[in-house]
Scaffold this active site. Structure first.
Site, PDB file in Angstrom:
ATOM      1  N   ARG A 140     -18.198 -75.130  12.059  1.00  0.00           N
ATOM      2  CA  ARG A 140     -18.053 -74.364  10.828  1.00  0.00           C
ATOM      3  C   ARG A 140     -17.846 -75.317   9.656  1.00  0.00           C
ATOM      4  O   ARG A 140     -16.942 -76.153   9.668  1.00  0.00           O
ATOM      5  CB  ARG A 140     -16.901 -73.369  10.944  1.00  0.00           C
ATOM      6  CG  ARG A 140     -17.262 -72.218  11.877  1.00  0.00           C
ATOM      7  CD  ARG A 140     -16.300 -71.077  11.852  1.00  0.00           C
ATOM      8  NE  ARG A 140     -16.895 -69.932  12.540  1.00  0.00           N
ATOM      9  CZ  ARG A 140     -16.216 -68.959  13.118  1.00  0.00           C
ATOM     10  NH1 ARG A 140     -14.891 -68.974  13.080  1.00  0.00           N
ATOM     11  NH2 ARG A 140     -16.836 -67.970  13.711  1.00  0.00           N
ATOM     12  N   ASP A 165     -15.105 -54.814  12.408  1.00  0.00           N
ATOM     13  CA  ASP A 165     -15.675 -55.514  13.564  1.00  0.00           C
ATOM     14  C   ASP A 165     -15.340 -54.822  14.877  1.00  0.00           C
ATOM     15  O   ASP A 165     -14.861 -53.695  14.897  1.00  0.00           O
ATOM     16  CB  ASP A 165     -15.190 -56.962  13.579  1.00  0.00           C
ATOM     17  CG  ASP A 165     -13.715 -57.080  13.930  1.00  0.00           C
ATOM     18  OD1 ASP A 165     -12.948 -56.163  13.571  1.00  0.00           O
ATOM     19  OD2 ASP A 165     -13.320 -58.077  14.560  1.00  0.00           O
ATOM     20  N   ARG A 215     -11.471 -65.637  26.192  1.00  0.00           N
ATOM     21  CA  ARG A 215     -12.763 -64.984  26.008  1.00  0.00           C
ATOM     22  C   ARG A 215     -13.805 -65.680  26.879  1.00  0.00           C
ATOM     23  O   ARG A 215     -13.900 -66.897  26.886  1.00  0.00           O
ATOM     24  CB  ARG A 215     -13.199 -65.023  24.539  1.00  0.00           C
ATOM     25  CG  ARG A 215     -12.304 -64.207  23.638  1.00  0.00           C
ATOM     26  CD  ARG A 215     -12.741 -64.285  22.193  1.00  0.00           C
ATOM     27  NE  ARG A 215     -11.789 -63.614  21.316  1.00  0.00           N
ATOM     28  CZ  ARG A 215     -11.844 -63.638  19.991  1.00  0.00           C
ATOM     29  NH1 ARG A 215     -12.805 -64.306  19.384  1.00  0.00           N
ATOM     30  NH2 ARG A 215     -10.940 -63.007  19.266  1.00  0.00           N
ATOM     31  N   THR A 221      -5.987 -72.124  10.889  1.00  0.00           N
ATOM     32  CA  THR A 221      -6.623 -70.875  11.283  1.00  0.00           C
ATOM     33  C   THR A 221      -5.896 -70.306  12.500  1.00  0.00           C
ATOM     34  O   THR A 221      -5.570 -71.016  13.435  1.00  0.00           O
ATOM     35  CB  THR A 221      -8.104 -71.130  11.618  1.00  0.00           C
ATOM     36  OG1 THR A 221      -8.769 -71.577  10.434  1.00  0.00           O
ATOM     37  CG2 THR A 221      -8.775 -69.871  12.123  1.00  0.00           C
ATOM     38  N   ASP A 224     -12.986 -55.067  17.235  1.00  0.00           N
ATOM     39  CA  ASP A 224     -11.653 -54.568  17.537  1.00  0.00           C
ATOM     40  C   ASP A 224     -10.884 -54.107  16.308  1.00  0.00           C
ATOM     41  O   ASP A 224      -9.702 -53.789  16.406  1.00  0.00           O
ATOM     42  CB  ASP A 224     -10.846 -55.614  18.293  1.00  0.00           C
ATOM     43  CG  ASP A 224     -10.512 -56.841  17.465  1.00  0.00           C
ATOM     44  OD1 ASP A 224     -11.278 -57.156  16.534  1.00  0.00           O
ATOM     45  OD2 ASP A 224      -9.489 -57.488  17.743  1.00  0.00           O
ATOM     46  N   GLU A 284     -10.664 -66.689   5.605  1.00  0.00           N
ATOM     47  CA  GLU A 284     -12.032 -66.570   5.109  1.00  0.00           C
ATOM     48  C   GLU A 284     -12.951 -65.882   6.111  1.00  0.00           C
ATOM     49  O   GLU A 284     -14.014 -65.414   5.751  1.00  0.00           O
ATOM     50  CB  GLU A 284     -12.592 -67.953   4.777  1.00  0.00           C
ATOM     51  CG  GLU A 284     -12.455 -69.001   5.869  1.00  0.00           C
ATOM     52  CD  GLU A 284     -13.298 -68.755   7.082  1.00  0.00           C
ATOM     53  OE1 GLU A 284     -14.450 -68.314   6.907  1.00  0.00           O
ATOM     54  OE2 GLU A 284     -12.821 -69.003   8.197  1.00  0.00           O
ATOM     55  N   SER A 285     -12.508 -65.803   7.359  1.00  0.00           N
ATOM     56  CA  SER A 285     -13.336 -65.210   8.409  1.00  0.00           C
ATOM     57  C   SER A 285     -13.177 -63.689   8.435  1.00  0.00           C
ATOM     58  O   SER A 285     -13.098 -63.082   9.496  1.00  0.00           O
ATOM     59  CB  SER A 285     -12.997 -65.825   9.765  1.00  0.00           C
ATOM     60  OG  SER A 285     -11.606 -65.745  10.031  1.00  0.00           O
ATOM     61  N   ASP A 309     -10.019 -55.652  13.399  1.00  0.00           N
ATOM     62  CA  ASP A 309      -9.101 -56.479  12.607  1.00  0.00           C
ATOM     63  C   ASP A 309      -9.784 -57.207  11.454  1.00  0.00           C
ATOM     64  O   ASP A 309      -9.115 -57.869  10.666  1.00  0.00           O
ATOM     65  CB  ASP A 309      -8.337 -57.466  13.500  1.00  0.00           C
ATOM     66  CG  ASP A 309      -9.223 -58.476  14.210  1.00  0.00           C
ATOM     67  OD1 ASP A 309     -10.463 -58.396  14.067  1.00  0.00           O
ATOM     68  OD2 ASP A 309      -8.675 -59.344  14.930  1.00  0.00           O
ATOM     69  N   ARG A 310     -11.107 -57.099  11.337  1.00  0.00           N
ATOM     70  CA  ARG A 310     -11.822 -57.770  10.253  1.00  0.00           C
ATOM     71  C   ARG A 310     -12.455 -56.742   9.320  1.00  0.00           C
ATOM     72  O   ARG A 310     -12.642 -55.584   9.694  1.00  0.00           O
ATOM     73  CB  ARG A 310     -12.896 -58.702  10.811  1.00  0.00           C
ATOM     74  CG  ARG A 310     -12.327 -59.806  11.677  1.00  0.00           C
ATOM     75  CD  ARG A 310     -13.401 -60.744  12.184  1.00  0.00           C
ATOM     76  NE  ARG A 310     -12.809 -61.749  13.065  1.00  0.00           N
ATOM     77  CZ  ARG A 310     -13.153 -63.018  13.108  1.00  0.00           C
ATOM     78  NH1 ARG A 310     -14.109 -63.468  12.314  1.00  0.00           N
ATOM     79  NH2 ARG A 310     -12.567 -63.868  13.940  1.00  0.00           N
ATOM     80  N   LYS A 328      -5.995 -60.730  25.653  1.00  0.00           N
ATOM     81  CA  LYS A 328      -4.941 -61.527  25.026  1.00  0.00           C
ATOM     82  C   LYS A 328      -3.625 -60.780  25.101  1.00  0.00           C
ATOM     83  O   LYS A 328      -3.581 -59.556  25.264  1.00  0.00           O
ATOM     84  CB  LYS A 328      -5.284 -61.858  23.580  1.00  0.00           C
ATOM     85  CG  LYS A 328      -5.195 -60.703  22.591  1.00  0.00           C
ATOM     86  CD  LYS A 328      -5.334 -61.247  21.167  1.00  0.00           C
ATOM     87  CE  LYS A 328      -5.195 -60.146  20.142  1.00  0.00           C
ATOM     88  NZ  LYS A 328      -5.166 -60.684  18.758  1.00  0.00           N
ATOM     89  N   SER A 360     -13.083 -59.408  20.062  1.00  0.00           N
ATOM     90  CA  SER A 360     -13.148 -59.282  18.609  1.00  0.00           C
ATOM     91  C   SER A 360     -14.550 -59.001  18.099  1.00  0.00           C
ATOM     92  O   SER A 360     -15.139 -57.983  18.425  1.00  0.00           O
ATOM     93  CB  SER A 360     -12.549 -60.530  17.955  1.00  0.00           C
ATOM     94  OG  SER A 360     -12.430 -60.354  16.559  1.00  0.00           O
ATOM     95  N   HIS A 361     -15.104 -59.926  17.325  1.00  0.00           N
ATOM     96  CA  HIS A 361     -16.382 -59.726  16.662  1.00  0.00           C
ATOM     97  C   HIS A 361     -17.557 -60.170  17.524  1.00  0.00           C
ATOM     98  O   HIS A 361     -18.702 -60.113  17.073  1.00  0.00           O
ATOM     99  CB  HIS A 361     -16.389 -60.508  15.347  1.00  0.00           C
ATOM    100  CG  HIS A 361     -16.072 -61.964  15.535  1.00  0.00           C
ATOM    101  ND1 HIS A 361     -14.825 -62.396  15.916  1.00  0.00           N
ATOM    102  CD2 HIS A 361     -16.836 -63.076  15.423  1.00  0.00           C
ATOM    103  CE1 HIS A 361     -14.826 -63.716  16.029  1.00  0.00           C
ATOM    104  NE2 HIS A 361     -16.049 -64.154  15.732  1.00  0.00           N
ATOM    105  N   LYS A 407      -4.360 -59.238  11.576  1.00  0.00           N
ATOM    106  CA  LYS A 407      -5.202 -58.853  10.455  1.00  0.00           C
ATOM    107  C   LYS A 407      -5.671 -57.423  10.689  1.00  0.00           C
ATOM    108  O   LYS A 407      -5.704 -56.949  11.820  1.00  0.00           O
ATOM    109  CB  LYS A 407      -6.370 -59.815  10.295  1.00  0.00           C
ATOM    110  CG  LYS A 407      -7.143 -60.167  11.552  1.00  0.00           C
ATOM    111  CD  LYS A 407      -8.163 -61.247  11.244  1.00  0.00           C
ATOM    112  CE  LYS A 407      -8.862 -61.749  12.494  1.00  0.00           C
ATOM    113  NZ  LYS A 407      -8.065 -62.737  13.249  1.00  0.00           N
TER     114      LYS A 407
END
Length: 541
Positions: free
Chosen positions: A494, A275, A20, A342, A277, A362-363, A279-280, A124, A111-112, A374
């Protein structure tokens, strides 16, 4: 077919979810081409192989897809299956890889992260199992980026990706597919669509915020067209190159429009967001926010209500920073429970080995063994299945769950765009004091354990060290600190905070109030605010 001379470009080391960078970096001469060639070389070449290709529609998605197709053809690939207009959600791409038994796939997404010419882009590679490339593969790709001298590309006009069907490029077959159809068909095999449809027909209302990202078309087709949710239930449903200026991260901070609606006077029965892409996910009810850790625990406790999981779960897994709420469910149900670093690839090993069928982070990431990523919309459909079967509100389900298992108060504090040297020095200093923490009393609570988490993979025997610093207190409360690898500017620190409450009289606290002492303890020990100069976290979830 052209062979183009090139030289290595710094900064092409893939993280847990590929490479990224800022979009303009990817748009520099040779940058994308070098990395794509390194992907093909890192997996042993593309000759004779079949791949899936798609992305979340962010700026540069279409142009990058054309480059990747021309390079795949020049490298001898036989067949590429690509989403119409180069669009595919990440879980849909994972499903297509598995469904068509391809040799893997290339997913274009950050992603997000925000999208646009001045924002972020990513690439990826996912393996033949549909999951992210493991570290030994990404390491091979990275090593290739450091020695690359040439890449191969076909000189040709752009391929028409707007129409479903087959075409050809320099002898390579290209199949353009509807990005939604196969994924939607899979969801129908997993969930009781009739029960959900009846719930909507009875007046149940939903608002799904696609955040101008990839899941808009998926939500419209599945929620509105197939399940009968009222027209307009999907908001911000058109994928845009800059996500309409939105930050496509489904949390209370960035999905604030949804939160305002769900906390308003005429809130729908159920709210959700996904999100960039797909996956969240975030799940909310009227005046109640469901933390991702709680959501994972609820899904584990109720998965048997969905037809795809009626026979029971094989086991469950969570990332180490995720709260232990699902552990309590697993213990009560007699399920195996795994704690991993993670990164979804660790779950993939467990799923491929038949050890778990449900996992989460948790994300805002939850999923099952139906794919190897996910899956935001899957989690939302699982919630709808549970609501339809149990005939209870979101708040009632949460209260019933806490009565049965206790409440794991949990929060994550993100300190973003921190100078990398400051962040790394803080982590090194914290590691150096771990041994001396045990037995100390901080903010009135005794430290029982302190370590730098290392994971021993039970499937392949690999060891992943320095996955996050953990400080545990008597009674099970803890905090975890790690640096995130998903940003493109500086470092993100984090801080994860957790405390178990078993007294029902204390189940209605604000999480930040319930965690106040451990927030102060973390600052006493790590000094995040003192070191960064920040008065508090940039994002609290």
């Amino acid at each position: 077919m052209n062979t183009v001379a090139t030289t290595p470009i710094d900064g092409q080391k893939p993280g847990t979810s590929g490479l990224r960078k800022k979009t303009r970096v990817f748009m520099q001469p040779h940058f994308l081409e070098n990395f794509v060639q390194s992907i093909f070389d890192g997996i042993g070449g593309a000759r004779g192989k079949t791949f899936v290709l798609g992305g979340d529609g962010r700026f540069f998605n279409k142009r990058a897809a054309q480059v990747i197709l021309r390079m795949a053809a020049a490298n001898g690939a036989t067949h590429v299956i690509v989403g119409r207009d180069a669009l595919l959600s990440t879980p849909a791409a994972s499903h297509l890889i598995r469904l068509n038994k391809t040799d893997g796939g290339i997913i274009m997404s950050a992603s997000h992260n925000p999208g646009g010419e001045d924002e972020d882009f990513g690439v990826k590679f996912n393996m033949a199992n549909g999951g992210p490339a493991p570290e030994y593969v990404t390491n091979a790709m990275f090593e290739r980026t450091r020695t690359i001298q040439e890449y191969h590309i076909v000189e040709a006009q752009n391929v028409d990706l707007s129409t479903v069907g087959d075409t050809e490029l320099a002898g390579m077959k290209i199949t353009v597919v509807d990005p939604v159809a196969d994924y939607a068909a899979l969801m129908e095999t997993l969930f009781d669509f009739d029960a959900i449809r009846a719930m909507f027909a009875g007046g149940f209302r939903i608002q799904f915020d696609a955040m101008c990202a990839i899941t808009g078309p998926y939500g419209q087709e599945i929620l509105e067209n197939r399940l009968g949710a009222a027209p307009g239930s999907v908001v911000h449903g058109t994928p845009l190159p800059d996500f309409g200026g939105m930050h496509p991260d489904p949390n209370p901070t960035w999905a604030h429009e949804l939160m305002d609606t769900m906390n308003g006077p005429d809130a729908p029965d159920f709210g959700a967001a996904s999100d960039g892409d797909g996956d969240r996910n975030m799940v909310v009810g009227p005046n109640i926010y469901v933390s991702p850790s709680d959501s994972l625990a609820v899904l584990a406790a109720n998965a048997h209500l969905a037809k795809g999981y009626a026979a029971g779960l094989k086991g469950v897994a969570r990332s180490m920073p995720t709260s232990a709420a699902v552990d309590r469910v697993a213990e009560k149900m007699g399920l195996a429970c795994f704690e991993t670093p993670t990164g979804w690839k660790f779950f993939g090993n467990l799923m491929d080995d038949g050890r778990v069928s449900l996992c989460g982070e948790e994300s805002f990431g939850t999923g099952s063994d139906h794919v190897r990523e996910k899956d935001g919309l899957w989690a939302i459909l699982m919630w709808l299945n549970i609501l339809a079967k149990r005939q209870m509100s979101v708040a009632e389900i949460m209260r019933d769950h806490w009565q049965s298992y206790g409440r794991n108060y949990y929060s994550r504090h993100d300190y973003e765009a921190v100078d990398s040297d400051i962040a790394n020095t803080m982590m090194d200093d914290l590691r150096s004091k771990l041994d001396g923490l045990v037995g100390q009393t901080i903010q009135g609570h005794r430290v029982s354990e302190a370590d730098d988490y290392a994971y021993h993979d039970p499937v392949d025997g690999s060891v992943s060290a320095q996955q996050g610093i953990r400080v545990l207190f008597d009674g099970g409360a803890r905090f975890v600190i790690r640096l995130s690898g998903t940003g493109t500017s500086g470092a993100t620190i984090r801080l994860y905070l957790e405390s178990l409450e078993t007294d029902p009289a204390n189940f209605d606290q604000d999480p930040q109030d319930a965690l106040r002492w451990i927030i102060l303890a973390a600052e006493d020990i790590a000094g995040i605010r003192a070191r960064t100069g920040k008065s508090g976290p940039d994002v609290t979830t």
